[in-house]
Design a protein around this motif. Structure first.
Motif, PDB file in Angstrom:
ATOM      1  N   VAL A 154       0.822  -1.211   0.000  1.00  0.00           N
ATOM      2  CA  VAL A 154       0.000   0.000   0.000  1.00  0.00           C
ATOM      3  C   VAL A 154       0.852   1.255   0.000  1.00  0.00           C
ATOM      4  O   VAL A 154       0.540   2.241  -0.644  1.00  0.00           O
ATOM      5  N   THR A 155       1.955   1.226   0.741  1.00  0.00           N
ATOM      6  CA  THR A 155       2.798   2.421   0.856  1.00  0.00           C
ATOM      7  C   THR A 155       3.585   2.702  -0.417  1.00  0.00           C
ATOM      8  O   THR A 155       4.155   3.771  -0.555  1.00  0.00           O
ATOM      9  N   ALA A 156       3.613   1.732  -1.348  1.00  0.00           N
ATOM     10  CA  ALA A 156       4.464   1.892  -2.527  1.00  0.00           C
ATOM     11  C   ALA A 156       3.706   2.354  -3.763  1.00  0.00           C
ATOM     12  O   ALA A 156       4.312   2.876  -4.690  1.00  0.00           O
ATOM     13  N   TRP A 157       2.395   2.178  -3.807  1.00  0.00           N
ATOM     14  CA  TRP A 157       1.705   2.404  -5.074  1.00  0.00           C
ATOM     15  C   TRP A 157       1.666   3.865  -5.479  1.00  0.00           C
ATOM     16  O   TRP A 157       1.716   4.171  -6.672  1.00  0.00           O
ATOM     17  N   ARG A 158       1.550   4.779  -4.541  1.00  0.00           N
ATOM     18  CA  ARG A 158       1.426   6.196  -4.914  1.00  0.00           C
ATOM     19  C   ARG A 158       2.606   6.695  -5.750  1.00  0.00           C
ATOM     20  O   ARG A 158       2.399   7.229  -6.850  1.00  0.00           O
ATOM     21  N   PRO A 159       3.849   6.570  -5.280  1.00  0.00           N
ATOM     22  CA  PRO A 159       4.960   7.059  -6.112  1.00  0.00           C
ATOM     23  C   PRO A 159       5.107   6.284  -7.416  1.00  0.00           C
ATOM     24  O   PRO A 159       5.503   6.850  -8.442  1.00  0.00           O
ATOM     25  N   GLN A 160       4.762   4.993  -7.409  1.00  0.00           N
ATOM     26  CA  GLN A 160       4.871   4.206  -8.638  1.00  0.00           C
ATOM     27  C   GLN A 160       3.871   4.686  -9.693  1.00  0.00           C
ATOM     28  O   GLN A 160       4.208   4.853 -10.868  1.00  0.00           O
ATOM     29  N   VAL A 161       2.631   4.912  -9.267  1.00  0.00           N
ATOM     30  CA  VAL A 161       1.612   5.392 -10.201  1.00  0.00           C
ATOM     31  C   VAL A 161       1.949   6.807 -10.672  1.00  0.00           C
ATOM     32  O   VAL A 161       1.809   7.142 -11.847  1.00  0.00           O
ATOM     33  N   THR A 162       2.415   7.651  -9.745  1.00  0.00           N
ATOM     34  CA  THR A 162       2.797   9.015 -10.111  1.00  0.00           C
ATOM     35  C   THR A 162       3.910   9.009 -11.149  1.00  0.00           C
ATOM     36  O   THR A 162       3.844   9.727 -12.157  1.00  0.00           O
ATOM     37  N   ASP A 163       4.928   8.193 -10.937  1.00  0.00           N
ATOM     38  CA  ASP A 163       6.039   8.104 -11.889  1.00  0.00           C
ATOM     39  C   ASP A 163       5.557   7.620 -13.257  1.00  0.00           C
ATOM     40  O   ASP A 163       6.024   8.098 -14.300  1.00  0.00           O
ATOM     41  N   GLY A 167       5.748   9.627 -16.790  1.00  0.00           N
ATOM     42  CA  GLY A 167       6.374   9.024 -17.958  1.00  0.00           C
ATOM     43  C   GLY A 167       5.490   9.083 -19.194  1.00  0.00           C
ATOM     44  O   GLY A 167       5.989   9.097 -20.317  1.00  0.00           O
ATOM     45  N   LEU A 168       4.168   9.125 -18.976  1.00  0.00           N
ATOM     46  CA  LEU A 168       3.226   9.224 -20.088  1.00  0.00           C
ATOM     47  C   LEU A 168       3.028  10.661 -20.556  1.00  0.00           C
ATOM     48  O   LEU A 168       2.336  10.910 -21.532  1.00  0.00           O
ATOM     49  N   GLY A 169       3.604  11.618 -19.810  1.00  0.00           N
ATOM     50  CA  GLY A 169       3.537  13.010 -20.254  1.00  0.00           C
ATOM     51  C   GLY A 169       2.657  13.924 -19.437  1.00  0.00           C
ATOM     52  O   GLY A 169       2.543  15.108 -19.738  1.00  0.00           O
ATOM     53  N   PHE A 170       2.021  13.415 -18.380  1.00  0.00           N
ATOM     54  CA  PHE A 170       1.206  14.283 -17.540  1.00  0.00           C
ATOM     55  C   PHE A 170       2.117  15.131 -16.644  1.00  0.00           C
ATOM     56  O   PHE A 170       3.261  14.752 -16.362  1.00  0.00           O
ATOM     57  N   THR A 171       1.616  16.275 -16.196  1.00  0.00           N
ATOM     58  CA  THR A 171       2.403  17.146 -15.331  1.00  0.00           C
ATOM     59  C   THR A 171       2.418  16.593 -13.911  1.00  0.00           C
ATOM     60  O   THR A 171       1.599  15.729 -13.553  1.00  0.00           O
ATOM     61  N   VAL A 172       3.324  17.122 -13.095  1.00  0.00           N
ATOM     62  CA  VAL A 172       3.410  16.691 -11.699  1.00  0.00           C
ATOM     63  C   VAL A 172       2.088  16.958 -10.975  1.00  0.00           C
ATOM     64  O   VAL A 172       1.587  16.110 -10.232  1.00  0.00           O
ATOM     65  N   ASP A 177      -2.684  15.119  -8.354  1.00  0.00           N
ATOM     66  CA  ASP A 177      -4.125  15.295  -8.139  1.00  0.00           C
ATOM     67  C   ASP A 177      -4.887  14.012  -8.454  1.00  0.00           C
ATOM     68  O   ASP A 177      -5.826  13.632  -7.736  1.00  0.00           O
ATOM     69  N   ALA A 178      -4.501  13.339  -9.538  1.00  0.00           N
ATOM     70  CA  ALA A 178      -5.190  12.103  -9.925  1.00  0.00           C
ATOM     71  C   ALA A 178      -4.977  11.012  -8.886  1.00  0.00           C
ATOM     72  O   ALA A 178      -5.917  10.305  -8.503  1.00  0.00           O
ATOM     73  N   VAL A 179      -3.748  10.866  -8.414  1.00  0.00           N
ATOM     74  CA  VAL A 179      -3.440   9.847  -7.412  1.00  0.00           C
ATOM     75  C   VAL A 179      -4.209  10.117  -6.124  1.00  0.00           C
ATOM     76  O   VAL A 179      -4.775   9.200  -5.511  1.00  0.00           O
ATOM     77  N   ALA A 180      -4.244  11.381  -5.714  1.00  0.00           N
ATOM     78  CA  ALA A 180      -4.970  11.729  -4.503  1.00  0.00           C
ATOM     79  C   ALA A 180      -6.464  11.461  -4.656  1.00  0.00           C
ATOM     80  O   ALA A 180      -7.124  10.959  -3.740  1.00  0.00           O
ATOM     81  N   ALA A 181      -7.012  11.783  -5.831  1.00  0.00           N
ATOM     82  CA  ALA A 181      -8.441  11.587  -6.073  1.00  0.00           C
ATOM     83  C   ALA A 181      -8.798  10.105  -6.088  1.00  0.00           C
ATOM     84  O   ALA A 181      -9.812   9.695  -5.519  1.00  0.00           O
ATOM     85  N   VAL A 182      -7.964   9.297  -6.741  1.00  0.00           N
ATOM     86  CA  VAL A 182      -8.230   7.857  -6.786  1.00  0.00           C
ATOM     87  C   VAL A 182      -8.158   7.266  -5.385  1.00  0.00           C
ATOM     88  O   VAL A 182      -8.981   6.426  -4.998  1.00  0.00           O
ATOM     89  N   ALA A 183      -7.178   7.705  -4.591  1.00  0.00           N
ATOM     90  CA  ALA A 183      -7.052   7.205  -3.225  1.00  0.00           C
ATOM     91  C   ALA A 183      -8.286   7.530  -2.392  1.00  0.00           C
ATOM     92  O   ALA A 183      -8.731   6.731  -1.564  1.00  0.00           O
TER      93      ALA A 183
END
Length: 210
Positions: A154-163, A167-172, A177-183
């Motif tokens: 659980v503690t690892a998925w956020r930075p992995q998904v963000t990275d 890599g796909l071209g989205f901004t930081v 925001d997307a990771v926080a919303a999904v969580a």
């Protein structure tokens, strides 16, 4: 040209899989949806295209032949390279991308990072007559569906998904925001830490918000 690969899946990362072919492990970059269908230790087949640069050789793979063909086709448009082409197929599956191009749905194309209104209009203008009406695609990847392997902590998925989103071209900011919303919106998925599922949910959310 390496048109396809078939072999045992040795490893699965966020943006690529390693497939053993003739005793050689080939790193194949692909979309989150395709990675989610692969299983370590099982045999898989991907349709591939090799992108050659002065300082690199990168192999891109797709679950279906139409996915590969669209990846190559969109790169015929000025300003569209492999990164944007892969991002288009990460946000839109081959049928959706083909439909968006054939019907002039620029709003759908703009869901992909790196594609603005002018870029979407240029894609439609140059490719509308080169694609037909989308039909069902038959996956070439073996597997029973689901996640791309054991769930991540659980503690690892956020930075992995963000990275992966970066890599796909989205901004930081978009990625965070997307990771926080999904969580916040999908507690069961967040609790499982399933990176493949959470990445797909984040991509879907970013697509709706563009």
């Amino acid at each position: 040209m390496i048109s396809s690969v078939r072999g045992e899946v040795l490893a699965i990362a966020l943006d690529h899989a390693v497939i053993e072919v003739g005793g050689v492990g080939l790193a194949v970059r692909t979309t989150p949806a395709t990675l989610a269908e692969l299983r370590r230790g099982e045999t898989a087949r991907l349709w591939t295209t090799l992108v050659v640069r002065e300082d690199s050789l990168t192999l891109f793979g797709f679950a279906t032949a139409p996915g590969k063909e669209l990846f190559e086709l969109v790169q015929s448009v000025s300003g569209v390279g492999p990164k944007i082409a892969l991002a288009l197929l990460a946000v839109l599956d081959p049928d959706e991308l083909q439909r968006a191009l054939s019907t002039g749905d620029t709003a759908a194309l703009c869901r992909a990072p790196g594609i603005g209104k002018k870029g979407a209009e240029r894609l439609v203008l140059e490719l509308k007559d080169k694609v037909g009406t989308a039909g069902p695609s038959t996956p070439a990847v073996n597997g029973s569906g689901g996640s791309a392997g054991p769930a991540a902590p659980v503690t690892a998925w956020r930075p992995q998904v963000t990275d992966a989103l970066l890599g796909l071209g989205f901004t930081v900011k978009q990625a965070d925001d997307a990771v926080a919303a999904v969580a916040a919106q999908d507690e069961p998925a967040a609790a499982s830490g399933d990176v493949a599922v959470l990445l797909r949910r984040s991509l879907a959310l970013l697509g709706r918000n563009r």
